[in-house]
Design a protein around this motif. Structure first.
Motif, short mmCIF file in Angstrom:
data_model
loop_
_atom_site.label_atom_id
_atom_site.label_comp_id
_atom_site.label_asym_id
_atom_site.label_seq_id
_atom_site.Cartn_x
_atom_site.Cartn_y
_atom_site.Cartn_z
N ALA A 381 0.83 -1.21 0.00
CA ALA A 381 0.00 0.00 0.00
C ALA A 381 0.86 1.26 0.00
N GLN A 382 1.96 1.21 0.74
CA GLN A 382 2.88 2.37 0.77
C GLN A 382 3.54 2.58 -0.58
N LYS A 383 3.91 1.49 -1.26
CA LYS A 383 4.49 1.61 -2.60
C LYS A 383 3.48 2.20 -3.58
N LEU A 384 2.24 1.70 -3.51
CA LEU A 384 1.20 2.20 -4.41
C LEU A 384 0.91 3.67 -4.16
N LEU A 385 0.93 4.08 -2.89
CA LEU A 385 0.73 5.48 -2.57
C LEU A 385 1.85 6.33 -3.16
N LYS A 386 3.08 5.84 -3.04
CA LYS A 386 4.23 6.56 -3.58
C LYS A 386 4.13 6.68 -5.10
N ILE A 387 3.77 5.57 -5.75
CA ILE A 387 3.64 5.57 -7.20
C ILE A 387 2.52 6.50 -7.64
N SER A 388 1.40 6.45 -6.91
CA SER A 388 0.23 7.26 -7.31
C SER A 388 0.55 8.74 -7.28
N ARG A 389 1.52 9.12 -6.44
CA ARG A 389 1.90 10.53 -6.37
C ARG A 389 2.76 10.91 -7.57
N ARG A 391 2.61 8.79 -10.93
CA ARG A 391 1.56 8.55 -11.92
C ARG A 391 0.91 7.19 -11.64
N ASP A 392 -0.41 7.19 -11.79
CA ASP A 392 -1.20 5.99 -11.56
C ASP A 392 -1.84 5.61 -12.89
N TYR A 393 -1.42 4.48 -13.44
CA TYR A 393 -1.87 4.10 -14.78
C TYR A 393 -3.38 3.88 -14.85
N TYR A 394 -3.96 3.43 -13.78
CA TYR A 394 -5.41 3.26 -13.78
C TYR A 394 -6.11 4.61 -13.86
N LYS A 395 -5.60 5.57 -13.07
CA LYS A 395 -6.20 6.90 -13.09
C LYS A 395 -5.97 7.60 -14.42
N ILE A 396 -4.81 7.38 -15.02
CA ILE A 396 -4.50 7.99 -16.32
C ILE A 396 -5.53 7.57 -17.36
N ASP A 449 -0.20 -5.74 -20.36
CA ASP A 449 0.82 -6.79 -20.23
C ASP A 449 0.66 -7.43 -18.85
N PRO A 450 0.26 -8.71 -18.80
CA PRO A 450 -0.04 -9.34 -17.50
C PRO A 450 1.10 -9.24 -16.49
N GLU A 451 2.32 -9.45 -16.95
CA GLU A 451 3.47 -9.43 -16.03
C GLU A 451 3.70 -8.04 -15.47
N MET A 452 3.67 -7.02 -16.38
CA MET A 452 3.89 -5.65 -15.92
C MET A 452 2.74 -5.18 -15.03
N ARG A 453 1.51 -5.58 -15.37
CA ARG A 453 0.37 -5.17 -14.56
C ARG A 453 0.45 -5.78 -13.16
N GLN A 454 0.89 -7.03 -13.09
CA GLN A 454 1.05 -7.68 -11.79
C GLN A 454 2.07 -6.94 -10.93
N LYS A 455 3.17 -6.52 -11.56
CA LYS A 455 4.19 -5.76 -10.83
C LYS A 455 3.62 -4.44 -10.32
N PHE A 456 2.86 -3.76 -11.20
CA PHE A 456 2.27 -2.48 -10.80
C PHE A 456 1.27 -2.66 -9.66
N ASP A 457 0.45 -3.71 -9.75
CA ASP A 457 -0.52 -3.98 -8.69
C ASP A 457 0.16 -4.31 -7.37
N ALA A 458 1.39 -4.82 -7.45
CA ALA A 458 2.14 -5.15 -6.23
C ALA A 458 2.89 -3.95 -5.68
N GLY A 459 2.73 -2.78 -6.34
CA GLY A 459 3.36 -1.57 -5.83
C GLY A 459 4.65 -1.18 -6.51
N GLU A 460 4.92 -1.75 -7.68
CA GLU A 460 6.17 -1.45 -8.39
C GLU A 460 5.82 -0.94 -9.79
N ASP A 461 6.40 0.20 -10.16
CA ASP A 461 6.18 0.74 -11.51
C ASP A 461 7.20 0.12 -12.45
#
Length: 499
Positions: A381-389, A391-396, A449-461
């Motif tokens: 959650a902390q990684k996702l918060l950091k990334i969202s600040r 860019r957040d691909y879902y929000k884009i 891309d399933p692999e990249m999306r999984q990484k992003f969902d795990a908090g990694e851009d």
């Protein structure tokens, strides 16, 4: 004719006399053999008892008692084995029989008095101790036990007086000493259990009531109360086990049967709901837990549990707003439940509300700092918060975290048309559009891309240069993986018509 009859009668008498002699000889042989066998059983019983093989020793003493029902020592020795096995109720009849056969048998009197005292039968115990002291006035153990019996009577009176005054803590304190003297007294344990119930401590009440089911021969009341206590605590399987024990004693017991039907119905629903969750049939599990709340609306535990599990199911099927609502209600009902906090945090992540997700995981960690899942969830959650600040691909793309590939491509195409730089005239607008267009293309590239999306969902851009080794772009610094929609070799082409 008469002489013949006299001769016949004489012959019968002679035959009977001979038969008696034969039987007498055979009886002597049988009695002799039995005596030897009895001695053998007694000796084997003694050896096995000394070796700690109690069941085997008991078997030999049973045989000895059957062989000679007039021997007071065989009863006494069998009673000793029963006591060693913790079966005081079985020992009592043997000690009583030994005393009947030999009234001045002081060892049996003392042993029976000790058992009666531990059972809380002070009057009968005192009779035995007095009988011992009558024949042996300076018997130290009998004198000591008489003092304990007197103390027990005073304590029992004090405990009952405190209970009737509503002073349950004092009653519990007094009964502690009572039960120390008479641990096999069911009445004292039942009274203390009632005090614990009134003091709001059902677990301790269960601890006191459980042994009373063995201390009384037919204790249906204890089984029913135990079942109801376990039921109130949410321990429905234990509740079902105890109420079945009540029905074993009397299948027509109305109170037990009525409670049995309720527990069985609820237990079946709860088990079925968990099985549905195990099978990933979350919508059906939600319906089943709603049935649980209807079956038992009066015990808070089951409503709390149902709300918790429905919250979990909504998260699993990605019904975000429903999940947040139910999880929040469940959290109000049970604020320290880490499972609810974890599930609501996951719902917040699905809703792209990462700050609230971090808050819930941090609160959960306060209650369970050792949980690997909570620590891992907080880090994500902390990684996702950091990334969202950044860019957040879902929000884009303006899609939810549960969006499928088709929905992502559709959103991408719409935004790519809208923000294509050719749509803008001034250099400032073109630069802004180009940056926006790059972000849109990056979002599409990651989320399809399933692999990249999984990484992003795990908090990694996966497009962040900090996460790349030897290249890759991100954050508006270039096209991902050398992809450039403005080049002739790009994969995407748009035809725009301008007025």
């Amino acid at each position: 004719m008469d002489s013949c009859r006299r001769a016949g009668l004489s012959g019968v008498l002679c035959s009977l006399s001979l038969l008696c002699v034969i039987l007498d000889i055979q009886l002597d042989g049988v009695l002799g053999a039995t005596h030897v066998e009895i001695e053998h059983h007694l000796e084997m019983g003694r050896k096995l008892l000394a070796a700690g093989q109690l069941a085997e020793a008991l078997s030999h003493y049973h045989s000895a008692v059957e062989g000679d029902s007039k021997n007071y020592l065989t009863y006494y020795k069998r009673a000793a084995v029963f006591l060693a096995m913790g079966k005081s109720k079985s020992a009592l009849p043997d000690l009583t029989r030994a005393i009947q056969l030999k009234p001045d048998f002081l060892a049996a009197r003392l042993q029976r008095g000790n058992i009666l005292l531990k059972q809380g039968n002070t009057e009968e115990a005192v009779d035995d101790f007095q009988a011992v002291l009558l024949r042996s006035p300076n018997h130290e153990e009998a004198e000591e036990q008489m003092k304990r019996a007197s103390e027990l009577v005073e304590l029992q009176e004090e405990a009952h007086a405190a209970y009737h005054q509503g002073d349950y803590s004092t009653t519990v304190a007094v009964l502690e000493r009572v039960i120390e003297i008479s641990p096999w007294d069911p009445e004292s344990r039942e009274l203390r259990a009632e005090c614990y119930i009134r003091m709001g401590d059902p677990q301790k009440a269960i601890q006191d009531l459980t042994p009373t089911t063995r201390l009384r021969n037919d204790n249906r009341a204890a089984f029913l109360k135990l079942s109801m206590l376990h039921y109130s605590l949410g321990e429905h399987h234990e509740s079902l086990n105890h109420i079945r024990e009540c029905l074993k004693l009397d299948q027509d017991d109305k109170e037990c049967f009525s409670h049995y039907k309720q527990v069985k119905k609820l237990s079946k629903q709860l088990d079925a709901a968990e099985e549905l969750i195990h099978m990933d049939r979350f919508e059906e599990a939600i319906e089943k837990y709603e049935s649980v709340m209807k079956t038992e609306p009066n015990v808070p535990f089951y409503t709390n549990l149902a709300k918790e599990r429905i919250c979990f199911c909504f998260v699993k099927i990605k019904l975000v707003h429903e999940a947040i609502d139910v999880c929040s209600e469940a959290h109000q009902r049970d604020p320290r439940n880490v499972n609810i906090l974890r599930d609501r945090a996951e719902a917040y992540i699905l809703n792209q509300d990462y700050e609230k997700a971090v808050e819930d995981y941090q609160e959960a960690r306060e209650f369970d700092g050792d949980s690997h899942d909570i620590r891992e969830g907080l880090e994500r959650a902390q990684k996702l918060l950091k990334i969202s600040r950044k860019r957040d691909y879902y929000k884009i793309l303006g899609v939810s975290r549960s969006a499928n590939k088709q929905e992502i491509i559709k959103a991408y195409r719409k935004l790519a048309q809208q923000w294509h730089p050719d749509n803008f005239q001034s250099e400032t607008e073109k630069k802004e559009a180009e940056k926006k267009f790059i972000d849109i293309a990056s979002a599409k590239e990651v989320l399809t891309d399933p692999e990249m999306r999984q990484k992003f969902d795990a908090g990694e851009d996966p497009l962040d240069p900090e996460n790349q080794q030897g290249g890759g772009g991100g954050g508006g610094q270039g096209w991902p993986f050398h992809f450039d929609p403005f080049q002739s070799g790009g994969s995407f082409h748009f035809k725009f018509h301008h007025n």
